[in-house]
Scaffold this motif. Structure first.
Motif, PDB file in Angstrom:
ATOM      1  N   ASN A   1       0.846  -1.187   0.000  1.00  0.00           N
ATOM      2  CA  ASN A   1       0.000   0.000   0.000  1.00  0.00           C
ATOM      3  C   ASN A   1       0.888   1.246   0.000  1.00  0.00           C
ATOM      4  N   ILE A   2       1.003   1.864  -1.168  1.00  0.00           N
ATOM      5  CA  ILE A   2       1.858   3.049  -1.297  1.00  0.00           C
ATOM      6  C   ILE A   2       0.977   4.284  -1.413  1.00  0.00           C
ATOM      7  N   VAL A   3       1.333   5.314  -0.651  1.00  0.00           N
ATOM      8  CA  VAL A   3       0.666   6.607  -0.772  1.00  0.00           C
ATOM      9  C   VAL A   3       1.677   7.613  -1.302  1.00  0.00           C
ATOM     10  N   ILE A   4       1.239   8.405  -2.264  1.00  0.00           N
ATOM     11  CA  ILE A   4       2.066   9.501  -2.766  1.00  0.00           C
ATOM     12  C   ILE A   4       1.364  10.786  -2.378  1.00  0.00           C
ATOM     13  N   THR A   5       2.133  11.752  -1.898  1.00  0.00           N
ATOM     14  CA  THR A   5       1.522  13.049  -1.675  1.00  0.00           C
ATOM     15  C   THR A   5       2.458  14.168  -2.103  1.00  0.00           C
TER      16      THR A   5
ATOM     17  N   ALA B   1      -8.811   8.696   3.278  1.00  0.00           N
ATOM     18  CA  ALA B   1      -7.405   9.076   3.130  1.00  0.00           C
ATOM     19  C   ALA B   1      -6.617   8.765   4.401  1.00  0.00           C
ATOM     20  N   ASN B   2      -7.189   9.085   5.553  1.00  0.00           N
ATOM     21  CA  ASN B   2      -6.510   8.806   6.823  1.00  0.00           C
ATOM     22  C   ASN B   2      -6.212   7.322   6.969  1.00  0.00           C
ATOM     23  N   GLU B   3      -7.168   6.516   6.540  1.00  0.00           N
ATOM     24  CA  GLU B   3      -6.995   5.068   6.623  1.00  0.00           C
ATOM     25  C   GLU B   3      -5.856   4.610   5.706  1.00  0.00           C
TER      26      GLU B   3
END
Ligand code: 5GP
Ligand code: MN
Length: 347
Positions: A23-27, A87-89
């Motif tokens: 699970n990758i998040v980009i911001t 998003a927080n999850e």
């Protein structure tokens, strides 16, 4: 935090984390510009080609029309009231978070705490001055024209040049183009043109990207620009400084949309002899400030020292909690102290 721009071992580590991540998040930063979206979406379109369960780009704030056409935009999660819980999850459960085109936590706005509190590994890719050390790995070079330039080099160093497809290339070209002011700022090196050439060879059509970015104004926006240029801009030749202020009321009156004020500050630098341009915009009770300069006059220092901001020598931003009038007054009060430095600059 460890720096790893030219370190093969760190690059391998980075790749290892990426390949193992589920699970990758980009911001990127709030009020995203072409390089914020270019780097985040460039990375997103590249990572999509790996066998990773989830790769999500979460933007801290909504985005303007001029970048809404970019490849991958429909999949973006905006950190607004509607999506905050989701998003927080994603952020809490991420095993890897990329932060592109910023290195100061506050630029994530309301999303900051969620990201900083996440147990996820964090990789920062950025070119802004004085990075904060909130990540695990920092791929950073303040002399790079754009974060897109860094992402391009990183992908190539990893031996993945062939994974730069048309979507990735389009994103990276966008950041290269916008952060160099269409290849005119001093950061426009031979390397920048080299990379641009490589991206064209991938099928990027510059005229089409330019038109999508810069020539899709609505008529109201041009009328607003006309109003601002004729009524709201002041030039002080004794200081070689131009400044502009726009109130929330004016934004409303002209039906100004998110992003419509982008680029106005640059007009102040187009005056012969001008060394610095500043714009003060009242938005949601806060004053957002943009600074631009030429030569060795550092607006990053000015933004850092007096306006809770930072950025690059010739392009920086900050904010103020004072009223619009008080903020402008504060700026004007500083000018006598800056005069000797402003005078020193060539034309
Ligand atoms: P802009 O004026 O276009 O918002 O920003 C100019 C440059 O300064 C961009 O590279 C942007 O990322 C950076 N910048 C803008 N606002 C801030 C801020 O509040 N803090 C920091 N550190 N950099 C900023
Ligand atoms: Mn940038």
């Amino acid at each position: 935090v460890e720096y790893f721009t030219d370190d093969k071992q760190k690059l391998d580590l980075y790749l290892d984390w990426t390949k193992k991540a589920k699970n990758i998040v980009i911001t990127s930063h709030q009020n995203p510009d072409g390089d914020a979206f270019g780097s985040a979406l460039g990375l997103w379109n590249y990572l999509k080609q790996f066998d990773i369960e989830k790769v999500t780009f979460i933007s801290p704030t909504d985005y303007a029309d001029f970048i809404a056409w970019m490849p991958g935009v429909p999949a973006i999660v905006v950190y607004d009231n509607k999506n905050k819980a989701l998003a927080n999850e994603l952020i809490a459960e991420a095993d890897l978070i990329f932060c592109t085109d910023f290195s100061s936590g506050s630029r994530m706005k309301d999303m900051k705490d969620a990201v900083l509190n996440s147990f996820s590994k964090k990789i920062i890719i950025d070119h802004h001055e004085q990075p904060e050390s909130f990540g695990d790995l920092l791929y950073w070079n303040e002399h790079a024209s754009s974060t897109c330039e860094l992402i391009y080099q990183m992908i190539v160093k990893l031996g993945h040049e062939s994974m730069i497809d048309l979507d990735v290339a389009t994103c990276l070209y966008t950041g290269l183009l916008t952060d160099t002011g269409s290849f005119k700022y001093p950061a426009t090196t031979p390397e920048v043109h080299n990379i641009a050439g490589k991206l064209l060879a991938k099928g990027v059509v510059p005229s089409s990207i330019n038109r999508s970015l810069f020539d899709q104004n609505d008529f109201e926006k041009l009328q607003f620009l006309g109003y601002v240029l004729s009524k709201k801009m002041t030039y002080l030749p004794e200081y070689r400084v131009c400044y502009t202020s726009i109130s929330e009321k004016e934004l409303k009156k002209y039906n100004s949309k998110n992003g419509d004020t982008e680029g106005i500050v640059n007009y102040g630098l187009s005056i012969a002899g001008s060394v610095m341009s500043a714009i003060f915009i009242e938005k949601e009770g806060l004053i957002k400030i943009s600074f631009r300069s030429v030569h060795d006059f550092s607006v990053a220092d000015l933004a850092r020292d007096y306006f809770e901001g930072g950025g690059h020598k010739n392009a920086a931003g900050g904010r103020s909690n004072l009223s619009l009038e008080e903020t402008v007054q504060k700026f004007l009060t500083l000018l006598p102290y800056l005069k000797s430095q402003l005078e020193l600059q060539p034309n």
